[in-house]
Design a protein around this motif. Structure first.
Motif, PDB file in Angstrom:
ATOM      1  N   ASP A 507       0.836  -1.199   0.000  1.00  0.00           N
ATOM      2  CA  ASP A 507       0.000   0.000   0.000  1.00  0.00           C
ATOM      3  C   ASP A 507       0.869   1.248   0.000  1.00  0.00           C
ATOM      4  OD1 ASP A 507       0.551   0.989   2.565  1.00  0.00           O
ATOM      5  OD2 ASP A 507      -0.816  -0.460   3.457  1.00  0.00           O
ATOM      6  N   ASN A 508       0.251   2.382  -0.206  1.00  0.00           N
ATOM      7  CA  ASN A 508       1.030   3.595  -0.433  1.00  0.00           C
ATOM      8  C   ASN A 508       1.423   4.325   0.837  1.00  0.00           C
ATOM      9  OD1 ASN A 508       1.300   3.396  -3.150  1.00  0.00           O
ATOM     10  ND2 ASN A 508      -0.610   4.485  -3.594  1.00  0.00           N
ATOM     11  N   GLU A 509       0.727   4.041   1.905  1.00  0.00           N
ATOM     12  CA  GLU A 509       1.002   4.800   3.109  1.00  0.00           C
ATOM     13  C   GLU A 509       2.251   4.295   3.816  1.00  0.00           C
ATOM     14  OE1 GLU A 509      -1.515   6.279   6.939  1.00  0.00           O
ATOM     15  OE2 GLU A 509      -2.549   5.702   5.090  1.00  0.00           O
ATOM     16  N   VAL A 510       3.076   5.235   4.216  1.00  0.00           N
ATOM     17  CA  VAL A 510       4.303   4.869   4.928  1.00  0.00           C
ATOM     18  C   VAL A 510       4.073   5.059   6.423  1.00  0.00           C
ATOM     19  CG1 VAL A 510       6.716   5.453   5.279  1.00  0.00           C
ATOM     20  CG2 VAL A 510       5.735   5.525   2.981  1.00  0.00           C
ATOM     21  N   ARG A 511       4.124   3.956   7.170  1.00  0.00           N
ATOM     22  CA  ARG A 511       3.838   4.028   8.601  1.00  0.00           C
ATOM     23  C   ARG A 511       5.089   3.906   9.471  1.00  0.00           C
ATOM     24  NH1 ARG A 511      -1.181   2.116   6.758  1.00  0.00           N
ATOM     25  NH2 ARG A 511      -0.168   0.258   6.000  1.00  0.00           N
TER      26      ARG A 511
END
Length: 604
Positions: A507-511
């Motif tokens: 997915d695109n979100e960087v956590r």
RNA sequence: GGUCUGGUAGCUCAGCUGGAUAGAGCAACAGCCUUCUAAGCUGUGGGUCUUGGGUUCGAAUCCCAACCGGAUCACCA
């Protein structure tokens, strides 16, 4: 960007502490050497006097102040006069989060007036060789790099399709060709014409030798020269070729027809080579259509008194007051020379494009020519002559010296590409790489690898340097090479495929909130890409791009070796983050290598 | 001869808008594949950065000179 922020921060902090503003151009940052801790380093020696401090003290005080001023700075250390600054993970992660899913990260939008890049500019009397390959790859790549950096590039080619050299091939074909064609011989058109050019030269030499006086070898140098000139002028072959040129210029239907037919053979051959090399042009000029341009410029120059006519009717430009020589612009019979044509075509391009710059990709043996071209244009009142840039590159030498077509020591472009593809094939088969590919896919892959190796080999060296090509040692596929970079990309693709198979969705979100050292090194390196792109564009240097992709691939391979990606199944967040890094590295390798014309296979 | 350009490891090249112990690759040698592609990774050896001066806190990098190599100075293109 980062540097700019830090520069402002440095100036502000310095002013806070010492009440004086340091000179902006003195505030420079460099990458911290790997043996020290930190990301960026500033050398404080230049500011000692202004601050009235000793090096260590100044650096220490500045470090503390800068840390107080900005959260971006996570720490610092001082070694002698060097202030090493550690940037916070947050900064790098923010950068990564913003850019990691951009397929064309770092490219700028195209604006501004056109930049016309001329390259290739072949003669139509012989096939392309290794020197042309360097020219074509450079011209194409520099165009792509400048486009990526926001320049409105127009690529043009000026084909030298007329002149005595073409007549030589035509004459030889007429005399000894027996009406053969590319179809009848199964030869590529450009090679066929090249053969006749060589044949002409051979027969011509034979004829001249017979015409030389018997005591030729005993003559002194000057007498030899004279005898040679005399013999050459007596050659019926050469005179026939000259006659042909005169007929060509007079539009003789028979000569023109032959010329058109044979030129077409050459173009068909060139098209194949260009296509394989992957180069192209927005516009092709033919010298036969432009060689008369420039005469009116000369006329204008005569009227203005900038040029002058000698008693024998030839026209010259006197550049001796600028440290150059006198330059001929029209022969005494009124015909134009190379320089005259270039004056005309330059003027034509300015009319057609109103360009910001005219770039000519031409070998460094013509530095003088372009120097003269610019100055003559300026004398003719064309101030834009100063916008001409000669992108000159060094020759390609072979271990035993220069390439000379007459001595048969040229490396033919088509042969070389064949060899590279064949080598790619045999290496792949040896390593058992292409077993499960269809024959078509395999061939495509060999082409990508072979050409990738060749292009990288040529483009990684600084354009202005003379480079050595050793056919015996051939081009490597290991180490600092195109296939090394391609392999890295293929490997990343493999990991990403496996992830998908495992059901791990990207997915695109960087956590992620903290960085491990290898992860950080890669991100820092990718952060620097826009700067590299800009420098490569300004310096017209594909070598800088090649350097960057090699460093990035190397960095990734270390990361790959040291850090588990998919095997990191206990820490799902880290696995996701590392996959995202993989995605961005792969995209950037594609993005950057595309500017060199090097394809990145998904498997190899 | 004038002008331009280059000289960095055995080889091919980075570094050259001055910064810390001059870097890669190839070649040589020694390790790493039951674990994400070994065209990969790790380590060892290898240098008077052509030479001599100068500029400065500091020079492979800038300046001057010398030596060696290449290009160019066409009524060729």
């Amino acid at each position: 960007m980062l540097e700019e922020i830090l520069r402002q921060l440095f100036i502000k902090s310095f002013t806070n502490l010492y009440g004086q503003e340091p000179p902006v151009q003195q505030v420079n940052f460099q990458k911290t050497r790997p043996e020290f801790e930190g990301d960026l380093t500033i050398v404080v020696f230049p500011f000692l006097k202004l601050a009235g401090r000793k090096p260590e003290q100044l650096a220490e005080e500045m470090g503390n102040e800068m840390m107080k001023e900005s959260e971006m700075i996570a720490g610092f250390n001082v070694v002698k006069g060097f202030l090493n600054i550690l940037i916070s993970d947050r900064f790098w992660l923010n950068f990564f989060a913003e850019n990691h899913d951009k397929e064309l990260y770092g490219r700028k939008e195209i604006t501004g007036k056109p930049v016309v890049v001329e390259y290739s500019s072949p003669n139509t009397n012989k096939p392309l060789h290794l020197g042309h390959i360097r020219n074509n790859l450079l011209g194409w790549s520099v165009s792509e790099i400048m486009k990526a950096n926001g320049k409105n590039v127009v690529r043009v080619n000026l084909v030298n399709d007329r002149g005595i050299h073409i007549c030589k091939s035509m004459l030889a074909w007429k005399k000894w060709g027996n009406g053969c064609t590319p179809e009848s011989t199964g030869k590529k058109g450009d090679h066929l014409i090249g053969d006749f050019y060589v044949l002409f030269d051979k027969e011509f030499k034979k004829e001249v030798k017979a015409l030389l006086p018997e005591n030729y070898d005993q003559l002194d140098e000057k007498a030899q020269e004279e005898a040679m000139a005399k013999a050459e002028s007596q050659s019926t072959l050469m005179n026939e070729a000259r006659e042909m040129l005169v007929k060509w210029e007079a539009n003789d239907p028979e000569v023109r027809l032959l010329w058109e037919m044979m030129n077409q053979w050459v173009y068909d051959g060139f098209d194949v080579t260009y296509k394989r090399l992957g180069v192209s042009f927005e516009k092709i000029y033919y010298e036969s259509q432009t060689y008369l341009l420039g005469k009116s410029l000369v006329q204008e120059g005569l009227e203005k008194g900038v040029l002058y006519r000698r008693d024998d009717n030839s026209v010259w430009c006197d550049l001796r007051d600028e440290g150059l020589d006198e330059k001929l612009l029209l022969r005494r019979d009124g015909t134009s020379v190379y320089m005259t044509q270039d004056l005309g075509t330059a003027q034509l391009r300015v009319k057609e494009y109103d360009p910001e710059k005219l770039i000519y990709v031409v070998g460094n043996e013509q530095i003088y020519h372009f120097d003269v071209l610019k100055r003559v244009l300026v004398r003719l009142g064309r101030e834009w002559g100063n916008d001409i840039e000669h992108l000159s590159y060094g020759m390609v030498e072979l271990p035993n010296g220069k390439m000379k077509s007459r001595e048969g020591t040229v490396v033919d472009a088509d042969d070389l590409m064949d060899e590279m593809v064949a080598t790619a094939k045999s290496v792949s088969e040896e390593l058992g790489k292409a077993k499960d590919l269809s024959p078509e896919d395999a061939d495509r892959l060999y082409h990508t690898i072979g050409l990738g190796a060749l292009k990288y080999f040529i483009l990684k060296v600084d354009p202005k340097k003379t480079m050595l090509f050793n056919p015996a040692e051939s081009i490597d596929f290991n180490g600092n090479t195109g296939p090394f970079v391609q392999y890295t990309h293929a490997r990343i693709c493999s990991v990403l495929r496996k992830a998908k198979d495992m059901g791990v969705e990207l997915d695109n979100e960087v956590r992620m909130s903290d960085l491990q050292s290898k992860e950080k090194e890669i991100i820092v390196m990718m952060y620097g890409w826009p700067i590299v792109l800009n420098q490569a564009s300004e310096n017209r240097s594909p070598a800088m791009i090649a350097n960057f992709i090699f460093e990035l691939a190397k960095e990734f391979n270390q990361f790959y070796q040291e850090c588990p990606i998919l095997k990191e199944s206990a820490d799902v967040e880290r696995r996701q983050f590392r996959l995202q890094i993989c995605g961005m590295v792969a995209a950037l390798l594609r993005n950057a290598s595309e500017l060199l014309g090097i394809g990145m296979p998904n498997r190899m």
